[in-house]
Design a protein around this motif. Structure first.
Motif, PDB file in Angstrom:
ATOM      1  N   ALA A 157       3.297  12.048  -7.648  1.00  0.00           N
ATOM      2  CA  ALA A 157       2.905  11.633  -8.994  1.00  0.00           C
ATOM      3  C   ALA A 157       4.608  11.590  -9.818  1.00  0.00           C
ATOM      4  CB  ALA A 157       2.191  12.495  -9.566  1.00  0.00           C
ATOM      5  N   THR A 158       4.861  10.258 -10.444  1.00  0.00           N
ATOM      6  CA  THR A 158       5.757   9.862 -11.563  1.00  0.00           C
ATOM      7  C   THR A 158       4.675   9.255 -12.918  1.00  0.00           C
ATOM      8  OG1 THR A 158       5.610   7.223 -11.520  1.00  0.00           O
ATOM      9  CG2 THR A 158       7.237   9.212  -9.610  1.00  0.00           C
ATOM     10  N   THR A 159       5.543   8.810 -13.624  1.00  0.00           N
ATOM     11  CA  THR A 159       4.236   8.388 -14.729  1.00  0.00           C
ATOM     12  C   THR A 159       5.175   7.262 -15.252  1.00  0.00           C
ATOM     13  OG1 THR A 159       3.731  10.451 -15.732  1.00  0.00           O
ATOM     14  CG2 THR A 159       3.976   8.844 -17.396  1.00  0.00           C
ATOM     15  N   ASN A 160       4.421   6.242 -15.250  1.00  0.00           N
ATOM     16  CA  ASN A 160       5.027   4.902 -15.652  1.00  0.00           C
ATOM     17  C   ASN A 160       4.955   4.471 -17.303  1.00  0.00           C
ATOM     18  OD1 ASN A 160       4.480   2.230 -16.684  1.00  0.00           O
ATOM     19  ND2 ASN A 160       4.173   1.485 -14.963  1.00  0.00           N
ATOM     20  N   VAL A 161       6.041   5.248 -17.880  1.00  0.00           N
ATOM     21  CA  VAL A 161       6.334   5.323 -19.227  1.00  0.00           C
ATOM     22  C   VAL A 161       5.329   4.498 -20.246  1.00  0.00           C
ATOM     23  CG1 VAL A 161       7.776   5.310 -21.125  1.00  0.00           C
ATOM     24  CG2 VAL A 161       8.277   6.704 -18.868  1.00  0.00           C
ATOM     25  N   GLU A 162       6.126   2.955 -20.052  1.00  0.00           N
ATOM     26  CA  GLU A 162       5.230   1.933 -20.641  1.00  0.00           C
ATOM     27  C   GLU A 162       3.347   2.306 -20.747  1.00  0.00           C
ATOM     28  OE1 GLU A 162       8.877  -1.127 -20.099  1.00  0.00           O
ATOM     29  OE2 GLU A 162       6.996  -0.592 -18.619  1.00  0.00           O
ATOM     30  N   ALA A 163       3.207   1.985 -19.534  1.00  0.00           N
ATOM     31  CA  ALA A 163       1.353   1.988 -19.410  1.00  0.00           C
ATOM     32  C   ALA A 163       1.092   3.501 -19.229  1.00  0.00           C
ATOM     33  CB  ALA A 163       1.274   1.477 -17.645  1.00  0.00           C
TER      34      ALA A 163
ATOM     35  N   GLY B 202       6.361  13.364 -12.865  1.00  0.00           N
ATOM     36  CA  GLY B 202       5.621  13.131 -13.115  1.00  0.00           C
ATOM     37  C   GLY B 202       3.951  14.324 -14.321  1.00  0.00           C
ATOM     38  N   GLY B 203       4.589  15.045 -14.304  1.00  0.00           N
ATOM     39  CA  GLY B 203       4.084  15.494 -15.278  1.00  0.00           C
ATOM     40  C   GLY B 203       3.319  15.943 -16.428  1.00  0.00           C
ATOM     41  N   THR B 204       4.246  14.545 -17.208  1.00  0.00           N
ATOM     42  CA  THR B 204       3.374  14.161 -18.471  1.00  0.00           C
ATOM     43  C   THR B 204       2.632  13.751 -18.857  1.00  0.00           C
ATOM     44  OG1 THR B 204       5.383  13.048 -18.777  1.00  0.00           O
ATOM     45  CG2 THR B 204       4.325  12.127 -20.109  1.00  0.00           C
ATOM     46  N   VAL B 205       1.551  13.570 -17.484  1.00  0.00           N
ATOM     47  CA  VAL B 205       0.659  12.655 -17.226  1.00  0.00           C
ATOM     48  C   VAL B 205      -0.468  14.363 -16.861  1.00  0.00           C
ATOM     49  CG1 VAL B 205      -1.131  11.698 -16.217  1.00  0.00           C
ATOM     50  CG2 VAL B 205       0.830  10.672 -17.442  1.00  0.00           C
TER      51      VAL B 205
ATOM     52  N   ARG C 243       0.797   5.773 -17.996  1.00  0.00           N
ATOM     53  CA  ARG C 243      -0.460   6.298 -16.389  1.00  0.00           C
ATOM     54  C   ARG C 243       0.496   6.679 -15.102  1.00  0.00           C
ATOM     55  NH1 ARG C 243      -3.324   0.658 -15.446  1.00  0.00           N
ATOM     56  NH2 ARG C 243      -5.504   2.007 -14.370  1.00  0.00           N
ATOM     57  N   GLN C 244      -0.321   7.410 -14.954  1.00  0.00           N
ATOM     58  CA  GLN C 244       0.158   8.236 -13.656  1.00  0.00           C
ATOM     59  C   GLN C 244       0.490   7.160 -12.625  1.00  0.00           C
ATOM     60  OE1 GLN C 244      -2.428  10.751 -11.034  1.00  0.00           O
ATOM     61  NE2 GLN C 244      -0.940  12.711 -11.527  1.00  0.00           N
ATOM     62  N   VAL C 245       1.412   7.063 -11.435  1.00  0.00           N
ATOM     63  CA  VAL C 245       1.369   6.667 -10.315  1.00  0.00           C
ATOM     64  C   VAL C 245       1.711   7.502  -8.978  1.00  0.00           C
ATOM     65  CG1 VAL C 245       2.470   5.117  -9.132  1.00  0.00           C
ATOM     66  CG2 VAL C 245       2.267   4.660 -11.271  1.00  0.00           C
ATOM     67  N   ILE C 246       0.586   7.341  -7.992  1.00  0.00           N
ATOM     68  CA  ILE C 246       0.725   8.337  -7.318  1.00  0.00           C
ATOM     69  C   ILE C 246       1.239   7.273  -5.806  1.00  0.00           C
ATOM     70  CG2 ILE C 246      -0.104  10.024  -5.276  1.00  0.00           C
ATOM     71  CD1 ILE C 246      -2.758  10.549  -7.422  1.00  0.00           C
ATOM     72  N   TRP C 247       2.475   7.972  -4.995  1.00  0.00           N
ATOM     73  CA  TRP C 247       3.081   7.258  -4.452  1.00  0.00           C
ATOM     74  C   TRP C 247       3.077   7.998  -2.510  1.00  0.00           C
ATOM     75  CZ3 TRP C 247       6.035   3.427  -5.680  1.00  0.00           C
ATOM     76  CH2 TRP C 247       6.699   2.937  -6.904  1.00  0.00           C
TER      77      TRP C 247
ATOM     78  N   ASN D  10       0.807  -1.141  -0.277  1.00  0.00           N
ATOM     79  CA  ASN D  10       0.001  -0.122   0.552  1.00  0.00           C
ATOM     80  C   ASN D  10       0.612   1.235   0.161  1.00  0.00           C
ATOM     81  OD1 ASN D  10      -2.657  -1.863   0.298  1.00  0.00           O
ATOM     82  ND2 ASN D  10      -2.466  -1.212   1.985  1.00  0.00           N
ATOM     83  N   ILE D  11       1.435   1.248  -0.682  1.00  0.00           N
ATOM     84  CA  ILE D  11       2.466   2.414  -1.251  1.00  0.00           C
ATOM     85  C   ILE D  11       2.095   2.985  -2.693  1.00  0.00           C
ATOM     86  CG2 ILE D  11       4.179   1.405   0.781  1.00  0.00           C
ATOM     87  CD1 ILE D  11       6.381   1.197  -2.379  1.00  0.00           C
ATOM     88  N   ARG D  12       1.814   2.771  -3.052  1.00  0.00           N
ATOM     89  CA  ARG D  12       1.390   3.089  -4.778  1.00  0.00           C
ATOM     90  C   ARG D  12      -0.041   2.824  -4.750  1.00  0.00           C
ATOM     91  NH1 ARG D  12       5.213   0.930  -9.274  1.00  0.00           N
ATOM     92  NH2 ARG D  12       4.020  -1.394  -9.079  1.00  0.00           N
ATOM     93  N   MET D  13      -0.192   4.141  -5.827  1.00  0.00           N
ATOM     94  CA  MET D  13      -1.868   4.028  -7.064  1.00  0.00           C
ATOM     95  C   MET D  13      -1.604   4.387  -8.274  1.00  0.00           C
ATOM     96  SD  MET D  13      -4.071   5.851  -4.628  1.00  0.00           S
ATOM     97  CE  MET D  13      -3.700   7.209  -4.652  1.00  0.00           C
ATOM     98  N   TRP D  14      -2.628   3.487  -8.669  1.00  0.00           N
ATOM     99  CA  TRP D  14      -2.502   4.077 -10.137  1.00  0.00           C
ATOM    100  C   TRP D  14      -3.195   5.377  -9.811  1.00  0.00           C
ATOM    101  CZ3 TRP D  14       0.500   2.371 -13.611  1.00  0.00           C
ATOM    102  CH2 TRP D  14       0.378   1.406 -13.794  1.00  0.00           C
ATOM    103  N   GLY D  15      -3.107   6.755 -10.782  1.00  0.00           N
ATOM    104  CA  GLY D  15      -3.919   8.010 -10.776  1.00  0.00           C
ATOM    105  C   GLY D  15      -5.522   8.236 -11.129  1.00  0.00           C
ATOM    106  N   ASP D  16      -5.157   7.402 -11.862  1.00  0.00           N
ATOM    107  CA  ASP D  16      -6.755   6.737 -12.398  1.00  0.00           C
ATOM    108  C   ASP D  16      -7.883   5.423 -11.892  1.00  0.00           C
ATOM    109  OD1 ASP D  16      -5.058   5.640 -13.659  1.00  0.00           O
ATOM    110  OD2 ASP D  16      -5.844   5.309 -15.989  1.00  0.00           O
ATOM    111  N   ALA D  17      -6.626   5.511 -10.464  1.00  0.00           N
ATOM    112  CA  ALA D  17      -7.727   4.267  -9.846  1.00  0.00           C
ATOM    113  C   ALA D  17      -9.371   4.265  -8.945  1.00  0.00           C
ATOM    114  CB  ALA D  17      -6.756   3.527  -8.620  1.00  0.00           C
TER     115      ALA D  17
END
Length: 397
Positions: A209-215, A273-276, A217-221, A51-58
């Motif tokens: 927030a970072t961006t998972n480049v392959e997916a 993270g600004g990519t998304v 999608r935004q990842v919130i940590w 429980n340290i991260r989630m998708w930004g669109d979760a």
């Protein structure tokens, strides 16, 4: 810090030239890693953490699992900071991307301290340059000195060593980011990590927030959860997430995060993270549910590290100038849309909205991605505007 594509005027032409060279030459020394298979992306975990991260669109359930307060944390938070009996009003801070324009937000925060009425923020979120500033903003005025130094004492060459030749032949970036890694190693130390962990246990939340480049999608940590863990690698992971959030695609290399799926090791590629999205805010569900009963209305403060409105500028009709201006316009439009979304969210949740942004009247341009003189002027302006009480906009322009 100048940590994203907006205003990277001198780097965009080089990036375009490299793209052309790669298209024609097809050569390459690439970043070696083992990507997570597409079918397993949703099951990848950072080993040793939960429980340290989630998708930004979760969905809401996933969000609550990552950032929600336990009953104990809620009780501790309600007693913290000399607050009165009963449910206290909440204060939230969202720091946007903006590269070197992050010096403005840093100035606002330090000036806010000098004014004497800067609150303790229950939740702090950050993207890109905002992610770099977020831990210091989260820990409060005791870290104002560090915040000012980071945004006024370093220049472009301090980010890392140029890798132009490598980039032309398939490398991941124009700069190797060694300097930024050293900066994070110095300022984001064991003492800071321990203080973030302590505040997390008290119920406060630090999210970037970072961006998972392959997916794509935004990842919130949840950086507080990482800091408060017992994992021996927690300081390294904390730093790498900040580095990833600030990793300008093509300029700084993406950051590989070690993950596992069904016991097998892989790496995820994370970048700016600004990519998304340029700015985000997610209140813990229990806190949000209790707002209606609070004695004072909750406050959301959004600092947009950049100008928010359109600005006319004569453009030389060349491919690089036109492409660069178009990129700046795209990022500014994205940021404005993100701010408007937060305003609508706050209004729906009954939270008072406050917005700070670089004034349209601010003159001069950065001559390089990390221009000390430009950033010093921005910091001083933000400080001066906040020193005697910042005039926050109550809605997007």
């Amino acid at each position: 810090m100048r940590t994203e594509c907006i205003n990277c005027r001198r780097l965009v032409p080089q990036t375009l030239a490299i793209t052309a060279a790669l298209t024609l030459g097809g050569c390459a020394a690439t970043l070696a890693y083992t990507p997570v298979p597409e079918s397993a992306v949703g099951r990848a975990q950072v080993a040793g953490y939960s429980n340290i991260r989630m998708w930004g669109d979760a969905n809401a359930h996933k969000i609550d699992a990552v950032i929600n307060l336990t009953d104990t944390e809620q009780a501790v938070l309600s007693r913290a900071d000399g607050r009165k009996a009963g449910l206290p009003a909440r204060s939230y801070l969202a720091l946007s991307g903006g590269g070197g324009d992050g010096a403005y937000g840093a100035g606002v925060l330090v000036g806010w301290t000098a004014s004497g009425d800067r609150p303790v923020f229950d939740v702090v979120t950050g993207v890109s340059t905002g992610a770099l500033a977020a831990p210091f903003a989260f820990l409060g005025s005791a870290y104002d000195k560090e915040l000012e130094e980071i945004y006024t004492q370093f220049k472009t060459e301090d980010l890392g060593n140029p890798q132009i030749f490598s980039a032309v032949f398939g490398g991941p970036s124009l700069v190797d980011a060694s300097g930024l890694e050293e900066l994070l190693a110095y300022y984001v130390n064991s003492e800071l990590l321990a203080e973030v962990a302590r505040e997390h246990v008290r119920g406060r939340r630090l999210l970037v927030a970072t961006t998972n480049v392959e997916a794509e999608r935004q990842v919130i940590w949840n950086l507080g959860a990482i800091a408060a863990s017992k994992n021996a690698d927690r300081l390294n992971l904390f730093r790498r997430i900040l580095l990833a959030s600030a990793a300008i695609p093509g300029v700084l290399p993406p950051v590989l995060i070690e993950v596992t799926v069904d016991g097998r090791a892989y790496q995820e590629m994370h970048a700016d993270g600004g990519t998304v999205g340029q700015v985000f805010f997610i209140p813990p569900a229990k806190t949000a549910a209790l707002e209606k009963d609070a004695r004072a209305q909750a406050q959301l403060y959004v600092i947009r590290n950049g100008k928010i409105g359109p600005a006319w500028q004569s453009i030389e009709p060349t491919i690089f100038k036109i492409a660069n201006r178009s990129l700046e316009t795209l990022i500014k439009s994205q940021a404005r849309g993100d701010v408007e979304r937060l305003y609508a969210q706050a209004k729906s949740d009954g939270i008072a909205f406050h917005l700070a942004a670089v004034p349209a009247s601010f003159g001069g341009e950065s001559t390089e991605p990390f221009d000390k003189g430009y950033m010093r002027r921005l910091f001083d302006m933000g400080y001066a505007e906040a020193r005697h009480g910042y005039t926050w906009a109550r809605a997007p322009p």
